[in-house]
Design a protein around this motif. Structure first.
Motif, mmCIF file in Angstrom:
data_model
loop_
_atom_site.group_PDB
_atom_site.id
_atom_site.type_symbol
_atom_site.label_atom_id
_atom_site.label_comp_id
_atom_site.label_asym_id
_atom_site.label_seq_id
_atom_site.Cartn_x
_atom_site.Cartn_y
_atom_site.Cartn_z
ATOM 1 N N THR A 336 -6.655 -1.786 -3.621
ATOM 2 C CA THR A 336 -5.697 -0.528 -4.175
ATOM 3 C C THR A 336 -5.568 0.499 -3.484
ATOM 4 O O THR A 336 -6.524 0.586 -2.370
ATOM 5 C CB THR A 336 -6.272 -0.167 -5.767
ATOM 6 N N ASP A 343 -1.522 7.754 -9.436
ATOM 7 C CA ASP A 343 -0.488 6.888 -8.698
ATOM 8 C C ASP A 343 -1.382 5.821 -7.900
ATOM 9 O O ASP A 343 -1.126 5.815 -6.619
ATOM 10 C CB ASP A 343 0.581 7.480 -8.168
ATOM 11 N N ARG A 345 -1.914 1.995 -6.618
ATOM 12 C CA ARG A 345 -0.957 0.866 -6.410
ATOM 13 C C ARG A 345 -1.759 -0.205 -5.751
ATOM 14 O O ARG A 345 -2.656 -0.075 -5.192
ATOM 15 C CB ARG A 345 0.590 1.146 -5.551
ATOM 16 N N GLU A 346 -1.240 -1.429 -6.211
ATOM 17 C CA GLU A 346 -2.032 -2.641 -5.720
ATOM 18 C C GLU A 346 -1.567 -2.775 -3.883
ATOM 19 O O GLU A 346 -0.169 -2.828 -3.988
ATOM 20 C CB GLU A 346 -1.555 -4.050 -6.404
ATOM 21 N N THR A 347 -2.443 -2.896 -3.357
ATOM 22 C CA THR A 347 -2.209 -3.219 -1.911
ATOM 23 C C THR A 347 -3.400 -3.820 -1.335
ATOM 24 O O THR A 347 -4.168 -3.470 -0.560
ATOM 25 C CB THR A 347 -2.465 -1.618 -1.029
#
Length: 462
Positions: A336, A343, A345-347
């Motif tokens: 992530t 905020d 996010r999937e990374t």
């Protein structure tokens, strides 16, 4: 400290006291290991900077992969990238975690002139660009939103009016990056230029190595651990750096990462394991064994969809490695990435250590760095396409990597399919996933440079 008695040394001692019949009882692999060529040097000191992408070195040490190769390694944090490079060149370090541009810059003579080589890429991606809260509040007015959140990737177009306003008030807009030949410098410049913001030129042939000629935003070197505090103090408005120093700004509540480097240009070498050419020539067997251990570390870090990353975070958080809070490191290392507070996010590809043949020393990665050196004036004059490839081949040593990989396959630790095919020419397929849509083909560096509005190309000079 790990127990430094290795399987190989035990086998060799055993062989010395065994008769022929007893030796025949050993497995073929054990016999191969026992009879392998001696390492020219088995006590080694490697340097690193306190960043999460030094992970392959830490894992190769902690998991005993160096010891499996009969190598007794000491890992030592360095004060900055220049000290690290100088110590490798002087022989105080046997090798080091290096910026991908460092061996290339040294070889072409930008800054310190020396012959430095690499046979191993430590990772892909892993950086981000962070701005202060005040800058972000103004940028947000120009960023597309969806569901109350910014649409990513955020382009530098949103930063341009902020810079124009500051410049109009007679002040400079200042950004930090870690080193003149760092990935962070080139990514920051690429992102700014894609948004119409000139990041400045170098002119070393005229004695100007500031990199600020014609610049709308002034870029300067700031050591990674000092970046959050330097931004909080107002000396810089933002910075480009590796982890954990972008997430540190989020946790401290002083800044917002606006773009990760995989969105600028995806899956290109970030760090390499560098050694001096003279060291590589004097220690070929040792070098190969180091690469074997590092390949295993890279594979461990990416195995089973990053299943080992939480353990890696615990290791990296120790003071002898990165020494940052485990929660901060985990924010990017475990798949992530948090941009504005809350905020997240999937990374999964923010850090890549083995997937996509990440560890292989691709010539096309070296050529990209050379194009950026030319684009921003670190290479003052036009060079033909074949020059770029010649320089890449001086620095990147895939033959050593292939030898190491072949042994790992023979030992049953990897499949041949884990590595690039034998007929691979050292060039990745042309890259089209870039923030400005400009494709990159490493076989055609000059044609690549011609596509940019901002930057040197052809015969243009400063």
């Amino acid at each position: 400290m790990r127990n430094s008695t290795t399987r190989r040394s035990l086998l060799k001692k055993t062989l010395a006291g065994l008769g022929c019949a007893a030796v025949m009882l050993l497995s073929p692999l054990s016999l191969q290991i026992a009879l392998a060529a001696e390492a020219e040097k088995d006590e080694l000191k490697f340097g690193f900077i306190k960043l999460t992408d030094m992970a392959p070195l830490a894992i190769a040490y902690e998991k005993g992969f160096f010891e499996d190769e009969g190598l007794y390694v000491t890992l030592e944090a360095q004060a900055n990238w220049k000290v690290l490079l100088d110590r490798v060149i002087d022989g105080e370090l046997d090798g080091a975690h290096m910026l991908s541009g460092q061996p290339i810059g040294a070889t072409i003579g930008f800054g310190t002139k020396a012959e430095v080589v690499t046979a191993f890429t430590m990772d892909l991606n892993g950086n981000a660009i962070t701005v202060s809260n005040a800058v972000w509040e103004e940028m947000k007015q120009h960023v597309p939103m969806e569901g109350g959140k910014p649409v990513h990737p955020i382009k530098a177009d949103a930063l341009r009016p902020v810079i124009d306003k500051i410049n109009a008030g007679g002040k400079s807009f200042n950004l930090g990056m870690v080193f003149p030949v760092s990935t962070h410098n080139y990514e920051l410049r690429y992102w700014l230029a894609a948004g119409g913001i000139h990041p400045g030129y170098y002119a070393p042939h005229k004695g100007d190595i500031s990199g600020q000629i014609d610049a709308k935003a002034l870029l300067s070197v700031t050591p990674p651990p000092q970046m959050p505090a330097t931004m909080e103090a107002g000396t810089i408005h933002g910075y480009s750096v590796g982890e954990p120093w972008n997430q540190a700004a989020v946790f401290k509540g002083i800044g917002v990462p606006v773009v990760a480097d995989y969105a600028i240009r995806k899956n290109m070498s970030e760090k390499v394991f560098g050694v001096s050419k003279s060291w590589a020539e004097a220690n070929p067997e040792t070098h190969k064994r180091v690469v074997k251990a590092l390949i295993r570390a890279g594979q461990w870090l990416d195995a089973d969809n990053n299943a080992n990353r939480q353990e890696a975070v615990e290791i990296l958080s120790r003071p002898e490695y990165v020494g940052a809070d485990a929660q901060v490191i985990a924010n990017s290392m475990t798949g992530t990435f948090e941009f504005e507070k809350g905020d997240k996010r999937e990374t999964p590809d923010f850090n890549v250590f083995f997937r996509y043949h990440a560890t292989y020393p691709y010539y096309s990665d070296a050529v990209w760095y050379l194009t950026q050196m030319r684009r921003w004036g670190q290479i003052a004059e036009a060079k033909p396409d074949n020059w770029y490839l010649e320089m890449a081949k001086k620095v990147y040593l895939p033959a050593i990597y292939r030898e190491a990989a072949a042994e790992l396959v023979a030992e049953g630790k990897f499949a041949a399919s884990d590595f690039p095919p034998a007929d691979d020419d050292g060039f990745r397929a042309p890259l089209t996933d870039t923030i400005d849509g400009v494709p990159y083909d490493g076989r055609k560096p000059n044609a690549y440079l011609e596509q940019f509005e901002i930057g040197l190309k052809g015969d243009t000079q400063i």
